[in-house]
Motif scaffolding. Structure first.
Motif, short mmCIF file in Angstrom:
data_model
loop_
_atom_site.label_atom_id
_atom_site.label_comp_id
_atom_site.label_asym_id
_atom_site.label_seq_id
_atom_site.Cartn_x
_atom_site.Cartn_y
_atom_site.Cartn_z
N GLU A 1 0.85 -1.19 0.00
CA GLU A 1 0.00 0.00 0.00
C GLU A 1 0.88 1.24 0.00
O GLU A 1 2.02 1.21 0.49
CB GLU A 1 -0.94 0.01 1.20
CG GLU A 1 -0.25 0.21 2.54
CD GLU A 1 -1.22 0.28 3.71
OE1 GLU A 1 -2.42 0.05 3.52
OE2 GLU A 1 -0.75 0.57 4.82
N GLY A 2 0.38 2.32 -0.58
CA GLY A 2 1.13 3.57 -0.62
C GLY A 2 1.66 3.84 -2.01
O GLY A 2 1.62 2.99 -2.90
N GLU A 3 2.18 5.06 -2.19
CA GLU A 3 2.70 5.50 -3.48
C GLU A 3 4.22 5.49 -3.45
O GLU A 3 4.83 5.96 -2.49
CB GLU A 3 2.23 6.93 -3.78
CG GLU A 3 0.73 7.06 -3.95
CD GLU A 3 0.23 6.44 -5.24
OE1 GLU A 3 0.93 6.51 -6.26
OE2 GLU A 3 -0.88 5.86 -5.23
N LEU A 4 4.83 4.97 -4.51
CA LEU A 4 6.29 5.01 -4.65
C LEU A 4 6.73 6.45 -4.89
O LEU A 4 5.92 7.31 -5.27
CB LEU A 4 6.74 4.13 -5.81
CG LEU A 4 6.44 2.64 -5.70
CD1 LEU A 4 6.83 1.93 -6.98
CD2 LEU A 4 7.18 2.03 -4.52
N ALA A 5 8.02 6.73 -4.70
CA ALA A 5 8.57 8.06 -5.00
C ALA A 5 8.29 8.39 -6.46
O ALA A 5 8.25 7.49 -7.31
CB ALA A 5 10.06 8.06 -4.71
N PRO A 6 8.12 9.69 -6.79
CA PRO A 6 7.84 10.08 -8.17
C PRO A 6 8.97 9.64 -9.11
O PRO A 6 10.12 9.54 -8.70
CB PRO A 6 7.77 11.60 -8.11
CG PRO A 6 7.58 11.94 -6.68
CD PRO A 6 8.15 10.82 -5.88
#
Length: 197
Positions: free
Chosen positions: A109-114
């Protein structure tokens, strides 16, 4: 984890022909084994078993011929590769309080670094040891802000109470890969050079 009750019947017919007859009756052939006892060949109701197996590592309370009851967990499930129906199931006999080794699903879950990075599941299921009647349904791992080259090791994952790792602590479970730049098709460069000449 809740128990699913399923009535099973012992079977005396074996082989491909017998298995086909069982499946035509919307039933599934299977085997119950464990604890050093002889394997018991059983027939299960197809629809009830299919619903039960939707839960990973489901605990099944078997009522065998209305005479005995046993607890079991699925060990091997064979499905028809095209239609997906159950062809055969192997169940392992367990007792309350007994520790068993199972694989539980890993969910990120969560967003990876851009930057268009990609998350790779090196292990999509984590081997753990847990009490047969308290098998966790899975683990969730935060990948928030992870950059290319980062990885999540088995020891970094917080396990549910009562579960212990059954894999090396340094085993990579998830890793972040750098997005690869798209390469121009091979023929395009040659065509441009020819046009310039």
């Amino acid at each position: 984890m809740s128990e699913v009750k399923i009535a099973a019947e012992t079977r005396t017919e074996f082989g491909k022909g017998a298995a086909r007859r069982i499946r035509r009756e919307d039933k599934v052939p299977g085997v119950l084994y464990g604890h050093g006892s002889d394997p018991i060949h059983l027939t299960f109701p197809g629809h009830e078993l299919l619903l039960a197996l939707r839960t990973p590592n489901v605990l099944i309370a078997l009522d065998i011929d209305g005479k005995s009851s046993e607890l079991a967990i699925p060990k091997s499930v064979q499905r028809d590769p095209l239609k997906g129906f159950l062809e055969h199931v192997d169940l392992q006999l367990v007792t309350r309080g007994e520790k068993v080794q199972v694989e539980i699903p890993v969910q990120a879950e969560g967003e990876l670094a851009p930057g268009g990075n990609l998350l790779e599941y090196v292990l999509d299921a984590l081997p753990v040891e847990a009490e047969a009647t308290h098998i966790p349904e899975g683990v969730t791992v935060s990948v928030e802000g992870l950059e290319a080259g980062a990885s999540v090791l088995a020891k970094d994952i917080k396990l549910p109470s009562g579960a212990t790792l059954a894999v090396e602590e340094d085993a990579v479970v998830l890793q972040v890969l750098a997005a690869q730049a798209e390469e121009a098709p091979e023929g395009a460069e040659e065509g441009e050079e020819a046009a310039e000449a």
